[in-house]
Design an enzyme around this catalytic site. Sequence first.
Site, mmCIF file in Angstrom:
data_model
loop_
_atom_site.group_PDB
_atom_site.id
_atom_site.type_symbol
_atom_site.label_atom_id
_atom_site.label_comp_id
_atom_site.label_asym_id
_atom_site.label_seq_id
_atom_site.Cartn_x
_atom_site.Cartn_y
_atom_site.Cartn_z
ATOM 1 C CG PHE A 129 51.987 -15.144 36.725
ATOM 2 C CD1 PHE A 129 51.410 -14.403 37.757
ATOM 3 C CD2 PHE A 129 52.138 -16.518 36.898
ATOM 4 C CE1 PHE A 129 51.000 -15.027 38.938
ATOM 5 C CE2 PHE A 129 51.728 -17.141 38.067
ATOM 6 C CZ PHE A 129 51.173 -16.397 39.094
ATOM 7 C CB THR A 145 58.427 -26.053 34.909
ATOM 8 O OG1 THR A 145 57.261 -26.852 35.114
ATOM 9 C CG2 THR A 145 59.038 -26.489 33.588
ATOM 10 C CG ASP A 146 56.007 -29.338 38.598
ATOM 11 O OD1 ASP A 146 55.741 -28.712 37.549
ATOM 12 O OD2 ASP A 146 55.146 -29.610 39.455
ATOM 13 C CD GLU A 147 53.995 -28.188 33.162
ATOM 14 O OE1 GLU A 147 53.850 -28.560 31.992
ATOM 15 O OE2 GLU A 147 53.331 -27.271 33.665
ATOM 16 C CE1 TYR A 157 57.021 -23.836 29.782
ATOM 17 C CE2 TYR A 157 55.885 -25.611 30.951
ATOM 18 C CZ TYR A 157 56.622 -24.438 30.963
ATOM 19 O OH TYR A 157 56.963 -23.863 32.167
ATOM 20 C CE LYS A 201 61.323 -23.371 31.770
ATOM 21 N NZ LYS A 201 61.715 -21.928 31.845
ATOM 22 N N PRO A 243 35.841 -24.444 30.808
ATOM 23 C CG PRO A 243 37.474 -23.814 29.241
ATOM 24 C CD PRO A 243 36.585 -23.268 30.313
#
Length: 337
Positions: free
Chosen positions: A11, A124-126, A149, A153, A204
């Site tokens: 993506f 990522t901000d995660e 995940y 990272k 969902p």
Amino acid sequence: MRILVTGGAGFIGSNLVHYLLETHADAHVVTLDALTYAGNLANLDGLPDPSRHTFVKGDICSDEDVARAFEGGIDVVFHLAAESHVDRSILDGRAFVMTNVVGTQVLVDHLRRQGQGRFVHVSTDEVYGSLGPTGVFVETTPLDPTSPYSASKTASDLLVLAAVKTHGLDAVVTRCSNNYGPMQFPEKLIPLMICNAMNDEPLPVYGDGKQVRDWIHVRDHCSALDAVRLRGATGEVYNIGGVGGERENIEIVTAILTALDKPESLIRYVEDRPAHDRRYAICSDKTIALGWQGEYDLERGLGETVRWYRDNQAWWEAIKSGAYLQYYEQQYGNRLR
Ligand code: NAD
Ligand code: TYD
């Protein structure tokens, strides 16, 4: 300028390949991608000047494949190849450790051996974990990942930053919030909801739907990555967030239903994701200080994205049917290196 984009059939990677070829007439882009379920060569259709693009099918964990991508020399690596979906990592974390951790180290080692070149590590901000109702992530917020995940990272970020210190690698790390836009695989919130709504299938929503994400249009992420590539300081971390993009998930879902003129009765509240991060919010000041500014507010960006999925139904129907997995052989056979 020879630029390697890992994960360039995914993506964000494919949007970045388009962006770089559109904005840099002197750029030759090499895409290295293993074409996992998330890689789609159709994302690289319609490049502005295909003669300035080379596709290498390969795994970032393989020294041989990475060496093929480095042939002819590389000035900049934008490293995006990753296993990227939190829900998949909860089901099975192993591929996340292999690609996100081991693969990152393999790339770092190749660039180091080459002796020059800048490494832009796209994270990522995660990695910061979850926020309460107030506050924002800054680059010094403690790392506190909550999923396989985000943990993988985090490990990759630390390996890259360690290589700066140990080996003098010219690397920068970016940590971006949730992206949306064209060519996002329909397992992530926004494209999943658009495609399901268009098919009149249930939407969902996890838990109470009040989790907050800070949405950024992928094109703004691409321009930020290029700004960090150009002006970021070696060894520094740069947060990248949206333009007024904080929304509860349920607000996003209802906005999509409204845009498609579909009923809210399609919404289904389902069991929550384990260790579901409640809120992400980003302070981008350090990246803005490099001269970058995001352009898409969420209303405009989401409207354009809904239109893109409506106009490109064949793109996501090929994913739903699995036909996109045959694209490589159909289009290229063994002609590509
Ligand atoms: P994606 O899942 O759409 O694409 C990942 C790409 O990497 C795919 O083309 C896949 O084929 C390729 N890939 C996977 N394993 C590989 C391997 N071993 N070798 C070579 N290629 C491999 O992901 P995305 O959403 O485009 O995310 C790209 C990067 O940006 C990731 O590193 C992700 O952590 C980061 N990021 C994503 C978001 C987001 O909201 N999507 C936000 C911040 C950061
Ligand atoms: P996602 O797109 O998977 O990104 P991330 O987990 O990396 O933030 O999910 C975005 C938010 O949407 C997250 O809070 C989980 C939620 N979500 C749902 O409620 N339903 C879904 O079907 C999906 C895929 C996500």
